[in-house]
Write a protein that holds these residues in place. Structure first.
Motif, PDB file in Angstrom:
ATOM      1  N   SER A   1       0.334  -8.828  16.595  1.00 38.57           N
ATOM      2  CA  SER A   1      -0.660  -9.477  15.742  1.00 38.57           C
ATOM      3  C   SER A   1      -0.421  -9.207  14.261  1.00 38.57           C
ATOM      4  CB  SER A   1      -2.065  -8.995  16.121  1.00 38.57           C
ATOM      5  OG  SER A   1      -2.183  -7.592  15.931  1.00 38.57           O
ATOM      6  N   TRP A   2       0.676  -8.557  13.935  1.00 35.43           N
ATOM      7  CA  TRP A   2       1.059  -8.275  12.550  1.00 35.43           C
ATOM      8  C   TRP A   2      -0.028  -7.501  11.811  1.00 35.43           C
ATOM      9  CZ3 TRP A   2       5.916  -8.397  11.498  1.00 35.43           C
ATOM     10  CH2 TRP A   2       6.741  -9.205  12.289  1.00 35.43           C
ATOM     11  N   LYS A   3      -0.331  -6.335  12.400  1.00 38.44           N
ATOM     12  CA  LYS A   3      -1.267  -5.419  11.758  1.00 38.44           C
ATOM     13  C   LYS A   3      -0.579  -4.675  10.615  1.00 38.44           C
ATOM     14  CE  LYS A   3      -4.364  -4.181  15.570  1.00 38.44           C
ATOM     15  NZ  LYS A   3      -4.871  -3.041  16.383  1.00 38.44           N
ATOM     16  N   ARG A   4      -1.397  -4.241   9.666  1.00 38.11           N
ATOM     17  CA  ARG A   4      -0.872  -3.340   8.642  1.00 38.11           C
ATOM     18  C   ARG A   4      -0.896  -1.931   9.224  1.00 38.11           C
ATOM     19  NH1 ARG A   4      -3.990  -3.522   3.265  1.00 38.11           N
ATOM     20  NH2 ARG A   4      -5.466  -2.244   4.443  1.00 38.11           N
ATOM     21  N   LEU A   5       0.276  -1.349   9.378  1.00 34.99           N
ATOM     22  CA  LEU A   5       0.406  -0.051  10.032  1.00 34.99           C
ATOM     23  C   LEU A   5       0.402   1.107   9.045  1.00 34.99           C
ATOM     24  CD1 LEU A   5       3.206  -1.054  12.565  1.00 34.99           C
ATOM     25  CD2 LEU A   5       0.745  -0.960  12.964  1.00 34.99           C
ATOM     26  N   ALA A   6       0.762   0.841   7.802  1.00 33.41           N
ATOM     27  CA  ALA A   6       0.791   1.918   6.802  1.00 33.41           C
ATOM     28  C   ALA A   6       0.663   1.310   5.421  1.00 33.41           C
ATOM     29  CB  ALA A   6       2.086   2.726   6.908  1.00 33.41           C
ATOM     30  N   ARG A   7       0.081   2.084   4.526  1.00 35.22           N
ATOM     31  CA  ARG A   7      -0.027   1.686   3.126  1.00 35.22           C
ATOM     32  C   ARG A   7       0.374   2.894   2.282  1.00 35.22           C
ATOM     33  NH1 ARG A   7      -5.490  -1.071   1.460  1.00 35.22           N
ATOM     34  NH2 ARG A   7      -6.282   0.889   2.319  1.00 35.22           N
ATOM     35  N   LEU A   8       1.449   2.751   1.513  1.00 33.90           N
ATOM     36  CA  LEU A   8       2.012   3.852   0.739  1.00 33.90           C
ATOM     37  C   LEU A   8       1.802   3.563  -0.743  1.00 33.90           C
ATOM     38  CD1 LEU A   8       5.330   4.122   2.779  1.00 33.90           C
ATOM     39  CD2 LEU A   8       3.189   5.344   3.168  1.00 33.90           C
ATOM     40  N   ALA A   9       0.989   4.388  -1.396  1.00 36.95           N
ATOM     41  CA  ALA A   9       0.591   4.137  -2.780  1.00 36.95           C
ATOM     42  C   ALA A   9       1.637   4.651  -3.757  1.00 36.95           C
ATOM     43  CB  ALA A   9      -0.754   4.797  -3.060  1.00 36.95           C
ATOM     44  N   HIS A  10       2.283   3.728  -4.445  1.00 37.05           N
ATOM     45  CA  HIS A  10       3.255   4.069  -5.495  1.00 37.05           C
ATOM     46  C   HIS A  10       3.191   2.934  -6.517  1.00 37.05           C
ATOM     47  CE1 HIS A  10       7.524   5.727  -6.536  1.00 37.05           C
ATOM     48  NE2 HIS A  10       6.607   5.998  -7.444  1.00 37.05           N
ATOM     49  N   LYS A  11       2.375   3.098  -7.512  1.00 42.10           N
ATOM     50  CA  LYS A  11       2.084   2.024  -8.459  1.00 42.10           C
ATOM     51  C   LYS A  11       3.346   1.551  -9.171  1.00 42.10           C
ATOM     52  CE  LYS A  11      -0.911   0.824 -12.350  1.00 42.10           C
ATOM     53  NZ  LYS A  11      -1.915   1.312 -13.313  1.00 42.10           N
ATOM     54  N   GLY A  12       3.509   0.222  -9.212  1.00 45.04           N
ATOM     55  CA  GLY A  12       4.638  -0.373  -9.919  1.00 45.04           C
ATOM     56  C   GLY A  12       5.947  -0.303  -9.176  1.00 45.04           C
ATOM     57  N   VAL A  13       5.906  -0.089  -7.852  1.00 48.85           N
ATOM     58  CA  VAL A  13       7.148   0.027  -7.080  1.00 48.85           C
ATOM     59  C   VAL A  13       7.990  -1.240  -7.233  1.00 48.85           C
ATOM     60  CG1 VAL A  13       6.056  -0.811  -4.967  1.00 48.85           C
ATOM     61  CG2 VAL A  13       8.110   0.566  -4.813  1.00 48.85           C
ATOM     62  N   ALA A  14       9.292  -1.040  -7.422  1.00 44.61           N
ATOM     63  CA  ALA A  14      10.200  -2.171  -7.630  1.00 44.61           C
ATOM     64  C   ALA A  14      11.236  -2.289  -6.524  1.00 44.61           C
ATOM     65  CB  ALA A  14      10.904  -2.035  -8.981  1.00 44.61           C
ATOM     66  N   LEU A  15      11.730  -1.151  -6.010  1.00 42.48           N
ATOM     67  CA  LEU A  15      12.772  -1.162  -4.987  1.00 42.48           C
ATOM     68  C   LEU A  15      12.399  -0.216  -3.861  1.00 42.48           C
ATOM     69  CD1 LEU A  15      15.980  -1.093  -7.230  1.00 42.48           C
ATOM     70  CD2 LEU A  15      15.076  -3.058  -5.983  1.00 42.48           C
ATOM     71  N   ILE A  16      12.803  -0.572  -2.639  1.00 41.92           N
ATOM     72  CA  ILE A  16      12.527   0.263  -1.471  1.00 41.92           C
ATOM     73  C   ILE A  16      13.777   0.361  -0.610  1.00 41.92           C
ATOM     74  CG2 ILE A  16      10.079  -0.341  -1.434  1.00 41.92           C
ATOM     75  CD1 ILE A  16      10.649  -2.280   0.815  1.00 41.92           C
ATOM     76  N   ASP A  17      13.795   1.393   0.259  1.00 42.03           N
ATOM     77  CA  ASP A  17      14.923   1.574   1.170  1.00 42.03           C
ATOM     78  C   ASP A  17      14.460   2.415   2.353  1.00 42.03           C
ATOM     79  OD1 ASP A  17      17.696   1.362   1.954  1.00 42.03           O
ATOM     80  OD2 ASP A  17      17.886   3.484   1.439  1.00 42.03           O
ATOM     81  N   PHE A  18      14.947   2.080   3.555  1.00 42.62           N
ATOM     82  CA  PHE A  18      14.631   2.830   4.762  1.00 42.62           C
ATOM     83  C   PHE A  18      15.760   3.799   5.096  1.00 42.62           C
ATOM     84  CE2 PHE A  18      11.852  -0.810   5.391  1.00 42.62           C
ATOM     85  CZ  PHE A  18      10.735  -0.262   6.019  1.00 42.62           C
ATOM     86  N   SER A  19      15.408   4.909   5.752  1.00 45.69           N
ATOM     87  CA  SER A  19      16.438   5.761   6.348  1.00 45.69           C
ATOM     88  C   SER A  19      16.923   5.080   7.622  1.00 45.69           C
ATOM     89  CB  SER A  19      15.876   7.147   6.651  1.00 45.69           C
ATOM     90  OG  SER A  19      14.822   7.068   7.597  1.00 45.69           O
ATOM     91  N   PRO A  20      18.145   5.388   8.106  1.00 41.12           N
ATOM     92  CA  PRO A  20      18.733   4.629   9.230  1.00 41.12           C
ATOM     93  C   PRO A  20      17.893   4.627  10.498  1.00 41.12           C
ATOM     94  CG  PRO A  20      20.413   5.955   8.139  1.00 41.12           C
ATOM     95  CD  PRO A  20      19.099   6.348   7.537  1.00 41.12           C
TER      96      PRO A  20
END
Length: 642
Positions: free
Chosen positions: A205-224
């Motif tokens: 159902s495409w729930k929001r599972l997490a919300r990570l607060a980092h104002k102005g975030v521009a780039l993201i990356d996951f660990s493998p």
């Protein structure tokens, strides 16, 4: 005496503390429960197993009678050695009846300190859907999912046999106009970027599972392994004592694990490079490399490396490769470093070096270092490819040299083949095979190209000429050593294979072009399935699949028995097409019925209006005179001279 200025440099956290951590002690269980008379012999066997690790002390646990209970405590020299021992010995088979289990003492201690009043949460509080992150893999037709962004709208859809099948469509799912969405490496999460931070979505159902607060975030990356998410915000102020420019988050708990300073000049994203098991990561610093363990995100081991130019982590092992240039008559160096033990596994000196590029194979079996070297006259350069064999003893290295200008190097994801794209008079792509450390050329293909894309399953590839009006895609079968077909996609900006290697999409992104944006979906052999042309189209991303649970032996058996499955799949395809045809016919029939009903309704309304008009005008149909007027207009004049 201390001055006031010097006193200000000291803080409460600088106070000396007794080191009472247990992060260098491991517990081994599953070892033989030997009787008292054989305990010394068993200790000798265990010490032989541990001979490759720096062990300070090892004690077998015995009961009151002196008989072993199958457990040993081992103190390692450092926490890093303890982590290495766990990665190597957990699951180690001593014999047919005994398999080792290894864990950190501090983890065991945490379990033992659990409150006796602890109770499991009620079953009704367990959110089964929130933990169902891979349900999409159960699609009965084995369709893959894609995330597509058009304008400010994001859509998740199945890639059907003949078209997209929409699942979820939301405006401003990523609410920054220039931001993007990103799948996690195993496909469990969809990350979206917002002004206040990052949101992670999943489940049917495409729930929001997490919300990570980092104002102005521009780039993201996951660990493998999807354990951690890294975010970077250029808006965060620089704080040397408590940096928050780059943050590592624990995805399951949403806790901040570590904060780091912003990228240095010349540092490319992602600045944190991860080991394959998520237990280690490294970053460039002014002195060399900072090596971290996820047991302590704020404690780094500095590896001094003079003139570090580039580094890359293995996709399958805890190994990082890096290179340094020539300096003061010292040769350039290529080094493979173990991230856990911090030991150099192999190093290689190279002379007359202009630059290097590192290429790991997706399986981690091979590493290629493309070394651009000067000739003796130093007027020209040539390509020297250093090929490392990670699965062989002592990691040997072979060389392959090419005199033409090299446009790119491309490993086949599986196996031992690679391709080199060169440009002399014209562009040429040459395929090679490594067999028993012997490199042999298979075949070459001429034609304009600027990039190549291997299928994730190997064998097939697409050689592309992008961002041109006559953008060309050549679909190649490397096993048969031939180009199957050639297609055109004007102004194509990217080519994207699906995780299974069945389909490939070529796109024109609105981030690179302003006209003819959209994508074309092809089969692996180059047959067009459907096309989507959409103004404002920006991005298409295939949802990754986790590694298959089928081992190599069973996979080979399935390929051998393919004929048995082929007829079943073809029947399913015909049935699907028949259903689609029936649906189309039913839709056409319904549309025709709607049209006939509308036409009848309008005809009745016109008839009623006609009778009212005739009554008002008192028109007698018998006296009605119909006049016709013919008008001739000159539209074209031709003269024929004889």
């Amino acid at each position: 005496p201390f001055t006031m200025a010097r006193r200000r440099l000291l803080h409460p956290e600088d106070e000396p503390r007794l080191h009472d951590a247990l992060d260098n002690i491991i517990i081994m269980h599953g070892i033989p429960a030997a009787p008292k008379a054989k305990m010394d012999k068993l200790a000798g066997v265990i010490k032989k197993v541990l001979k490759n690790f720096e062990v300070i002390d090892m004690q077998l646990v015995a009961n009151d009678e002196g008989n072993g209970i199958g457990v040993a405590f081992v103190e390692m020299a450092t926490p890093e050695v303890a982590e290495l021992a766990i990665s190597k010995l957990d699951g180690y088979k001593l014999d047919k009846k005994h398999t080792f289990g290894v864990t950190l003492m501090q983890d065991f201690d945490a379990v033992m300190q659990t409150s006796p009043d602890w109770q499991a949460p009620p079953e009704d509080e367990y959110d089964e859907e929130a933990n169902n992150l891979q349900s999409w893999l159960l699609n009965q037709d084995s369709f893959d999912q894609v995330a597509i962004r058009v304008g400010d709208e994001t859509m998740v859809a199945w890639n059907g046999r003949t078209d997209l099948i929409s699942i979820e469509r939301r405006p401003n799912w990523t609410d920054k106009r220039d931001a993007y969405q990103m799948w996690s490496p195993l496909g469990s999460y969809l990350a979206t970027v917002h002004g206040p931070g990052v949101a992670l979505w999943g489940t049917p159902s495409w729930k929001r599972l997490a919300r990570l607060a980092h104002k102005g975030v521009a780039l993201i990356d996951f660990s493998p392994c999807e354990t951690y998410l890294v975010t970077w915000s250029p808006e965060a102020g620089v704080n040397q004592r408590d940096p928050n420019n780059i943050i590592v988050w624990d995805i399951k708990t949403g806790a901040k694990k570590g904060g780091y300073l912003p990228p240095m000049a010349g540092e490319r994203w992602p600045v944190l490079k991860w080991s394959a098991d998520d237990k280690h990561f490294c970053r460039r610093n002014e002195k060399g490399l900072s090596l971290y363990s996820t047991t302590d995100f704020n404690k780094a081991v500095i590896k001094p490396i003079t003139g570090l130019q580039d580094f890359a982590c293995s996709p399958s092992d805890n190994i990082v490769a890096y290179w340094t240039p020539e300096e003061n008559q010292k040769p350039a160096r290529i080094v493979l470093l173990n991230m856990a033990s911090k030991e150099e596994l192999v190093s290689r000196n190279v002379f007359q070096v202009k630059g290097c590029k590192l290429y790991w194979q997706a399986s981690g079996d091979h590493l290629c270092v493309h070394v651009e070297r000067f000739t003796k006259s130093k007027k020209n350069t040539f390509a020297d490819f250093q090929l490392f064999y990670l699965r062989e003893k002592l990691i040997p290295c072979d060389q392959h040299q090419v005199s033409d200008d090299v446009e790119g190097f491309f490993w086949e994801p599986k196996g031992s083949r690679f391709a080199i794209m060169t440009n002399a008079v014209r562009t040429k792509t040459t395929f090679y095979q490594i067999e028993k450390r012997k490199i042999s050329s298979l075949f070459s293909l001429d034609g304009s190209a600027d990039n190549m894309y291997w299928s994730p399953q190997g064998r097939f590839c697409v050689i592309a000429q992008r961002v041109k009006m006559e953008g060309q895609l050549r679909f190649v079968d490397v096993d048969e050593r031939e180009a199957m077909t050639s297609r055109e996609h004007s102004m194509c900006t990217e080519v994207l294979w699906d995780p299974t290697g069945r389909y490939v999409a070529s796109e024109v992104s609105g981030w690179n072009q302003t006209v003819d944006t959209g994508f074309i979906m092809w089969t692996f052999s180059g047959n067009q399935i459907y096309k989507m042309s959409q103004k404002g189209f920006k991005q298409l991303q295939w949802r990754p699949r986790p590694p298959s649970l089928i081992d190599a032996k069973d996979e080979k058996q399935i390929k051998r028995d393919w004929r048995e499955y082929q007829s079943r799949f073809e029947a399913a395809d015909r049935l699907s097409q028949a259903k689609a045809s029936a649906e189309v016919l039913a839709q056409r029939r319904a549309t025709m019925e709607q049209w006939e009903a509308y036409r009848s309704k309008v005809a009745k309304r016109l008839a009623a209006a006609k009778s009212r008009m005739e009554a008002l005008r008192q028109i007698d149909d018998g006296e009605t005179v119909h006049l016709e007027e013919v008008v001739e207009v000159l539209t074209k004049e031709e003269r024929e001279i004889v």
